[in-house]
Design an enzyme around this catalytic site. Structure first.
Site, short mmCIF file in Angstrom:
data_model
loop_
_atom_site.label_atom_id
_atom_site.label_comp_id
_atom_site.label_asym_id
_atom_site.label_seq_id
_atom_site.Cartn_x
_atom_site.Cartn_y
_atom_site.Cartn_z
CD GLU D 58 40.94 46.91 15.62
OE1 GLU D 58 41.43 47.98 15.23
OE2 GLU D 58 40.12 46.83 16.56
CG HIS D 127 29.62 46.50 16.93
ND1 HIS D 127 29.76 47.66 16.19
CD2 HIS D 127 30.56 46.59 17.91
CE1 HIS D 127 30.73 48.41 16.72
NE2 HIS D 127 31.22 47.79 17.74
C1 LIG Z 1 37.96 49.05 15.21
C2 LIG Z 1 37.34 48.78 16.53
N1 LIG Z 1 38.03 48.08 17.43
C3 LIG Z 1 37.50 47.81 18.64
C4 LIG Z 1 36.25 48.26 18.97
C5 LIG Z 1 35.63 47.93 20.32
N2 LIG Z 1 35.65 49.15 21.16
C6 LIG Z 1 34.59 49.96 21.23
S1 LIG Z 1 34.91 51.33 22.15
C7 LIG Z 1 36.48 50.82 22.47
C8 LIG Z 1 37.39 51.67 23.32
C9 LIG Z 1 37.61 53.00 22.68
O1 LIG Z 1 38.50 53.75 23.45
P1 LIG Z 1 38.67 55.30 23.19
O2 LIG Z 1 39.00 55.53 21.75
O3 LIG Z 1 39.67 55.80 24.18
O4 LIG Z 1 37.24 55.94 23.44
P2 LIG Z 1 36.40 55.96 24.81
O5 LIG Z 1 35.62 54.71 24.89
O6 LIG Z 1 37.38 56.10 25.93
O7 LIG Z 1 35.52 57.15 24.69
C10 LIG Z 1 36.73 49.60 21.88
C11 LIG Z 1 38.01 48.86 21.98
C12 LIG Z 1 35.55 48.98 17.98
N3 LIG Z 1 34.32 49.43 18.17
N4 LIG Z 1 36.14 49.25 16.78
#
Ligand SMILES: Cc1ncc(C[n+]2csc(CCOP(=O)(O)OP(=O)(O)O)c2C)c(N)n1
Ligand SMILES: Cc1ncc(C[n+]2csc(CCOP(=O)(O)OP(=O)(O)O)c2C)c(N)n1
Ligand SMILES: [Mg+2]
Ligand SMILES: [Mg+2]
Lengths: 324, 319, 319, 324
Positions: D58, D127
């Site tokens: 971000e 959220h």
């Molecule tokens: C700072 C932040 N940005 C965006 C999100 C929205 N979000 C939740 S899970 C996710 C994907 C996370 O990917 P990863 O770290 O690879 O974990 P996975 O879901 O694959 O276990 C996103 C973009 C968030 N919760 N927090």
């Protein structure tokens, strides 16, 4: 004994670190005594494990403080300037303040974030801000704003002993201000506004650096026969609405002075809270004196124009008293 | 492309370094006289980095720098009188006296600003790089930052972003071994910050930041690469600031030893440049004369410029 | 220290994996029935990572996890009925229904919480590590995060901090190849996230995250190292989520191909574990029976638990 | 034609990207049409260079948007949730908002930050937040808070064409709300409050998601003979103080409803600004209806208790009208 604001902070931290070995201090360059009178001598006394320099990683070390607090320690963070907290505010507002609630009471976060702030020393737009108003919207966080050495010491001790995250605002222009403060251990409860001067005609509510401007304004006003009461909320979360309102009910007029910007400042919240309690007593609208709604320019004259001062307070008082 | 260089360019390079040195010395002197509004962070000792890199840039290339940005600004062609006026807090200053030393910018020269929040310039540089990528005019942008800034999350995010998008951004870390009072050996987990390039699958190289020609050599490769659309490079110049961090700390004796300071002074980038560039004593005098005159003019301009008017406090907030 | 392992431990490891699988399948089913409050992110397919690591931890060791944290929670011994009750939004839930699936925590078991802001758990894990460092009791803390989180600045700052302070923190990246719909190949500049360890002068290793014994082997080394005060390790487990990211995306067909999905399903960590651990068909039935009973009990507990009272809305805010 | 709030955003972006090739969109997963109706179809039309997925970084990609704006482009950021902006607020509040002033007018930052926010859908403490009040204290930044599809489209177009950074708040619970909106190109000026319903007895000032609650409250009140005027500020920086005050001067009573927390919320600023203009007209203190000062719990019933709704507005109206 007369001590400066910075010495007050120093004594509070020194004594609390002596008292409780779970207390430790982290921040950029905090281990170097010469960097700030607030932290001078602490690393010599407590060592660099407990007075711990950090890399320039505000998000990382703030989160580390939150984690250490969660695991039973009582960290004090020295942010050097509140402006830098924009980089770590996620760990404060999304994590520290919410964790206890969000985890259903499983943890407590006894963390103090010392945040020097404010202008008046030509540090420019990104090094002079007052951001405490942001933190009003963060339930779970307490916000303390001392206006002088004596309060600073007692409030910092209360903050360190509090089991919740506390944002402790330090107006840098107050650092060298002196005041008689009692020696040794004392604490000051939160949500207890302090009347700095009694008066009958108008209440001046001052925040942090503006308490002294309210005091000088009150002195000047006295000369023209206006008796102003000066009151300092000392904490803004929680806010002593009753204490402040009682004064306004008495004087029936009010001016609120703060160093932050007017639009969306702490003054707005104070005004909103007390108007509902004092509505029928008020003889005129409550006025706010605050920084102009522009960034704080580095240039001396421009900075002066932007910041509040006792003349602006006096002029607001006159507006209020002449209201009809 | 090998780095051919003419005698004339030698002179320009040397003179740019002298210009920075003289400006900084003068600024520091004026600061102590109370002429400068706010604080300053001078870059004496680090001239080889700024000039080594910026001597390779076109006017429509960009730079972004830090709180210690006078050197990069001058090397990129920033107008000296307006820059000095900014330090003086005059309305003729580059930022009309609102930003001061930590926000020197001269966008007309491709200088997108000094930025005072440590690490904040790297994300913005990525964005300038993205704009250049869109424009397809082979422009590049260089972002200068310190060893301390390399521990900010913004470094990581920006390096990754520029790598995956192959943006024409050169990350130049001036490792002067200290972030304020904190040693790089304490704050950084790696000895050479350039190894961090591996985390982003881009070239990383450490260079002697006291030698302008070595810096040029390395920077040239990075710039070529970026112009060809092959993405960012991380360069680390090992260097040293000859003065304290800012207003109050001494050159040595507090967190830096005198012997360390002496050792670095021996490889003063100006001395190295004089030798390597083969600057004769006469040429040297000529360059210094030119520069001293310019600086004196800049000071005169600043001195004689007016303070901002009260109304200016409301200007430049919204476009 | 070589990883000796008894038959009994084999059973426990397998059963833990089954427990996660059953819990997740049940949770997903209940979610579709509208029984779950808020969203959930299930970890089916990633069981070898959670169990491989957590099977080596003591109760007074710590973990922190992410939005996709059910698996780690269960592997660390989190109480199932209270966990299920949390998904149901009941007052008996671990977080008294205030945090939900994304904030499962069981501090009594050393589980310092799932954290829903991507990347936010790494700084906090450093802090738990700092507390352990102060305590000098050879405790370690493991922080689980995704491939997406490895592009957050918090990763960089935390790795550096833990390295310079030699904190007992294991960074375990579950690279399931996607962050929501975004491929790791697009978002990350490196193929193996573990190479980023070099930026912090700590060991980095990539392991087959579908094989619980391989994960254990690698995790064991990291944990030993941390207990000895030698600092952090970065481990990357290559894995795959068998379901969509969260509430609405399909298992394949939108941003993942069916063939890719099929390929990964073939190395289902449960199948791998059955083979490698030599779980007989009878044992298998026994473990599944035990687990299914537990899950049924957890569901019954959740179903029969009361909603929070109105007053609870104000509770747990301040200590 | 009836369109949803999300479709309104989509149309505004689509049309502005057609109109001006300097406009581009960045954010996590924005290139996948199925992720959100607000961005559906944009990557197909404009390609993934102009509709650009970002890593989860971000701070990095927000700063990249600021840099691209400085260099002549007009980025739109999709933050997915305002809560995540805590990680990038330095680039917004310390950089984007201040750059033009701080560099003496050398740059402009035509940047739109689309920030979906708010609760009501069981997304829990991190959220569901409403953070617009923070941004009031950031001179240089404009803050837009639409309450329905028609306003959303016009205001987003105005935001994209504005040469300054604009924070564009999108209440997620409004995304599927429908309204008749004119087709094609139209803009709506900032600082122009919109009267959603005329009335005589009390002014209900609603922000974002609370406009519809004010409307239902007004309907209910009508039944018991109370005529409420509903007015929507639409932008809070700049704030149309005159427009709001005119209504309050007319009705002589006021309730302000917002979804953010009460303590330090936008309502405090609105209240403070209008009380000074309407003081002598007011028959009772202005009341604020807002979220309770606790994090937003994920649990359905608890979340409902925390958030404002039309019943709470009605009850505040009765308090005001019964004040004596
Ligand atoms: C700072 C932040 N940005 C965006 C999100 C929205 N979000 C939740 S899970 C996710 C994907 C996370 O990917 P990863 O770290 O690879 O974990 P996975 O879901 O694959 O276990 C996103 C973009 C968030 N919760 N927090
Ligand atoms: C985010 C942030 N944190 C802290 C500071 C205070 N600060 C100003 S300069 C500086 C040291 C920077 O060190 P480095 O990056 O090595 O640059 P150098 O000063 O050596 O040129 C610090 C800590 C700041 N301006 N911004
Ligand atoms: Mg340095
Ligand atoms: Mg992933």
């Amino acid at each position: 004994m007369e001590i400066t604001f910075a010495e007050a902070l120093n004594q509070a931290m020194f004594e609390e670190m002596e008292r409780d070995e779970k207390v430790f201090l982290m921040g950029e360059d905090v281990a170097l005594s010469e960097i700030s009178p607030a932290t001078a001598g602490l690393s010599e006394r407590f060592g660099t494990e407990r007075v711990r320099n950090t890399p320039i990683s505000e998000l990382g070390f703030t989160g580390a403080a939150v984690g250490a607090a969660m695991a039973g320690y009582r960290p004090i963070l020295d942010m050097r300037r509140i402006d830098f907290m924009m980089l770590s505010i996620d760990q404060i507002a999304n994590q520290a303040a919410k964790l206890r609630y969000m985890l259903g009471g499983q943890v407590s976060i006894p963390l103090v974030i010392r945040a020097p702030e404010g202008g008046g020393i030509q540090n420019g737009p990104t090094h002079s801000q007052c951001l405490e108003s942001w933190f009003l919207q963060v339930p779970g966080l307490k916000v303390v704003v001392p206006s002088g050495p004596k309060d600073a010491k007692g409030l910092l001790k209360t903050s360190i002993r509090d089991d919740n995250p506390v944002l402790f605002i330090e107006y840098r222009q107050l650092y060298s201000n002196k005041e008689d403060a009692q020696e040794g251990d004392y604490t000051i409860p939160f949500a207890s506004a302090s009347t700095k001067k009694e008066g009958q005609d108008i209440t001046l509510i001052g925040l942090g650096s503006q308490v002294k401007n309210c005091m000088s304004a009150a002195e000047e006003l006295e000369k023209i026969g206006i008796s102003a009461e000066v009151i300092d909320p000392r904490t803004i979360s929680p806010l002593d609405v009753d204490g402040l309102s009682a004064s306004v009910v008495k004087t029936r007029n009010c001016v609120i002075a703060e160093e932050g910007h007017k639009h969306g400042g702490v003054g707005a919240e104070i005004l909103a809270s007390i108007q509902s309690k004092c509505f029928s007593s008020l003889k005129a609208p409550i006025e706010r004196v605050a920084a102009l709604d522009v960034p704080i320019p580095v240039q001396t004259k421009l900075e002066k124009l932007v910041l509040p001062n006792s003349e602006k307070i006096i002029s607001a008082v006159k507006d209020v008293l002449n209201y009809s | 492309m090998p780095l051919n260089i003419t005698k004339e360019q030698f002179g320009k390079i040397y003179e740019d370094m002298v210009r920075i040195r003289c400006f900084e010395e003068k600024a520091y002197e004026l600061f102590k006289l109370g002429k400068v509004v706010g604080g300053i962070h001078v870059s004496v000792g680090q001239e080889a980095c700024s000039v080594g890199v910026c001597s390779l840039l076109n006017e429509n290339d960009g730079i972004l720098t830090t709180h210690r940005g006078h050197g990069h600004s001058i090397a990129k062609g920033t107008r000296l009188p307006e820059m000095m006026a900014e330090l003086y807090g005059k309305t003729t200053g580059l930022c009309r006296s609102k930003g001061g030393s930590m926000h020197i910018a001269d966008v007309s020269k491709g200088h997108y600003g000094a930025h005072s929040i440590v690490g904040s310039n790297m994300p913005m540089a990525s964005g300038v790089g993205l704009a250049y990528h869109f424009e397809k005019k082979q422009q590049v942008v260089v972002v200068f930052f310190g060893d301390g800034a390399a521990n900010q999350g913004s470094f990581h995010e920006s390096m990754n972003l520029c790598s995956i998008w192959k943006l024409p951004v050169i990350f130049f870390c001036e490792n002067n071994h200290y972030a304020s009072s904190t040693q790089v050996e304490y704050a950084s987990s790696v000895e050479d910050i350039s190894v961090r390039a591996q985390s982003y699958n881009v070239p990383g190289v450490t260079v002697n930041g006291m030698d302008v020609l070595e810096v040029r050599e390395v920077a040239n490769e990075a710039i070529e690469r970026a112009r060809k659309g092959e993405g960012p490079t991380l360069i680390e110049g090992k260097t040293y600031r000859f003065y304290g961090h800012s207003r109050s700390d001494p050159n040595f004796g507090l967190y830096r030893s005198e012997s360390e300071w002496e050792k670095w002074k021996e490889c003063d980038p100006l001395l190295v440049a004089e030798e390597k560039l083969g600057i004769s004593p006469e040429e040297k005098i000529k360059h210094w004369d030119i520069v001293e005159k310019q600086i004196a003019e800049a000071v005169a301009f600043a001195e004689s410029s007016p303070e901002p008017s009260d109304e200016e406090v409301f200007e430049d907030l919204y476009a």
